[in-house]
Motif scaffolding. Structure first.
Motif, mmCIF file in Angstrom:
data_model
loop_
_atom_site.group_PDB
_atom_site.id
_atom_site.type_symbol
_atom_site.label_atom_id
_atom_site.label_comp_id
_atom_site.label_asym_id
_atom_site.label_seq_id
_atom_site.Cartn_x
_atom_site.Cartn_y
_atom_site.Cartn_z
ATOM 1 N N CYS A 13 -5.189 -4.083 -1.352
ATOM 2 C CA CYS A 13 -4.051 -4.450 -3.144
ATOM 3 C C CYS A 13 -2.934 -5.518 -2.443
ATOM 4 O O CYS A 13 -1.664 -5.403 -2.982
ATOM 5 N N SER A 221 6.502 0.446 -7.769
ATOM 6 C CA SER A 221 4.787 -0.004 -7.741
ATOM 7 C C SER A 221 4.052 1.642 -8.447
ATOM 8 O O SER A 221 4.587 2.501 -7.859
ATOM 9 N N TYR A 223 0.343 2.838 -9.159
ATOM 10 C CA TYR A 223 -1.508 2.485 -9.880
ATOM 11 C C TYR A 223 -1.895 3.413 -10.159
ATOM 12 O O TYR A 223 -1.650 4.602 -9.991
ATOM 13 N N LEU A 234 -9.208 -0.349 -11.072
ATOM 14 C CA LEU A 234 -7.855 0.294 -10.383
ATOM 15 C C LEU A 234 -6.663 -1.004 -10.299
ATOM 16 O O LEU A 234 -6.731 -1.883 -10.488
ATOM 17 N N ARG A 236 -2.528 -1.726 -10.754
ATOM 18 C CA ARG A 236 -0.903 -1.966 -10.434
ATOM 19 C C ARG A 236 -0.245 -2.439 -11.002
ATOM 20 O O ARG A 236 -0.162 -3.151 -11.848
ATOM 21 N N TRP A 245 0.753 -4.858 -15.973
ATOM 22 C CA TRP A 245 -0.356 -3.982 -15.424
ATOM 23 C C TRP A 245 -1.554 -5.186 -14.983
ATOM 24 O O TRP A 245 -1.538 -6.328 -15.593
ATOM 25 N N VAL A 259 -1.718 6.662 -2.238
ATOM 26 C CA VAL A 259 -1.680 5.487 -2.109
ATOM 27 C C VAL A 259 -0.359 5.861 -0.735
ATOM 28 O O VAL A 259 0.165 6.997 -0.766
ATOM 29 N N CYS A 263 2.046 1.181 1.136
ATOM 30 C CA CYS A 263 1.437 1.470 -0.170
ATOM 31 C C CYS A 263 0.252 0.248 -0.754
ATOM 32 O O CYS A 263 -0.688 -0.567 -1.295
ATOM 33 N N ALA A 265 -3.830 1.321 -1.360
ATOM 34 C CA ALA A 265 -4.399 2.432 -2.390
ATOM 35 C C ALA A 265 -5.758 2.716 -1.667
ATOM 36 O O ALA A 265 -7.177 1.667 -0.908
#
Length: 267
Positions: A13, A221, A223, A234, A236, A245, A259, A263, A265
């Motif tokens: 991510c 952040s 998720y 998925l 974020r 988003w 997570v 950060c 995931a």
């Protein structure tokens, strides 16, 4: 020449995973075999008080486990039956000694049998706790001792709840709903904590479980994972209030999400 084993797939991510794994090989898992206190003063069982006593934790079907910032452990249980009571329609279990002993804290939970019980928990920066149940979101102001149902306006009030989270700012709740088998799409709603006004952020067609997990990382952040029968996503948001988003992964079935502090995931 022997081939090297494939590295496990991780969803980075856009963040570098800086987790120190040098000591992971020494980690051992131990089953938590705690006792659950059955106290008639705390809850009723289909209208009948439960007699005092205790039962093993592993007698229950657990949906979720959560550690609060103050070190209190919470477990969300599904329907349950024992010799002392008729069927429980979902309970919240609470432990202050790392899972050795548990107490039931579900006196005000009005859940119907077959409701899949308590699906998950979240904590706001001010310490307020939230519990997601299929029939609504409950909140606690005293570290999980007492719980009261939150009263949402329509259309969220009639939705089937699957998950709950809090934006990094603490200003909003994020409430996920279940999929079409319960009569609704998997939707994510944002609820303003000051007045409980809600807005729909997005919906995903398909998927029995809808929005399965909402996880924060850092100060901005969040998720969100959805299960969509092969069409899950998925997402974020890097906005502290969860306004914007973007889709990171599309077309997968996601049943759980974690997570880490970097950060990264894992879904």
């Amino acid at each position: 020449e022997p081939t090297q084993p494939a590295e496990p797939v991780q969803i980075g991510c856009g963040h570098e995973d800086t987790t120190d794994r040098s000591s992971l090989a020494a980690i051992e898992w131990e089953q938590v075999v705690g006792e659950v206190t059955c106290d008639a003063t705390q809850f009723d069982c289909n209208g009948l008080a439960c007699s005092s006593g205790s039962s093993p934790l592993f007698d229950r079907s657990l949906n979720s486990l959560f550690m609060t910032s103050s070190g209190v452990m919470l477990a969300g249980a599904a329907d349950y039956h024992n010799s002392n009571c008729r069927t429980f329609s979902g309970t919240i279990l609470r432990s202050v000694d790392n899972g050795r002993h548990w107490e039931v804290r579900s006196r005000n939970l009005a859940l119907s049998p077959g409701s899949f019980g308590v699906r998950g928990f979240a904590e706001a920066p001010d310490g307020t706790l939230f519990a997601a149940t299929q029939q609504g979101v409950y909140t606690s102001l005293n570290a999980g001792v007492d719980w009261n149902r939150m009263v949402f306006s329509e259309p969220l009030a009639s939705k089937t709840i699957a998950s709950v989270g809090v934006t990094p700012s603490g200003n909003y709740l994020l409430v996920g709903t279940r999929g079409p088998n319960s009569g609704h799409k998997g939707e994510l709603h944002r609820v303003k904590r000051s007045d409980l006004g809600s807005e729909l952020l997005f919906d995903d067609t398909g998927g029995h479980w809808g929005v399965v997990s909402i996880q924060n990382c850092g100060e901005s952040s969040t998720y969100v994972a959805t299960d969509g029968d092969g069409r899950g996503k998925l997402r974020r948001s890097d906005d502290p209030d969860g306004s914007d988003w973007k889709v990171l992964v599309n077309g997968v079935n996601i049943h759980s999400l974690s997570v880490n502090k970097s950060c990264v995931a894992y879904a």
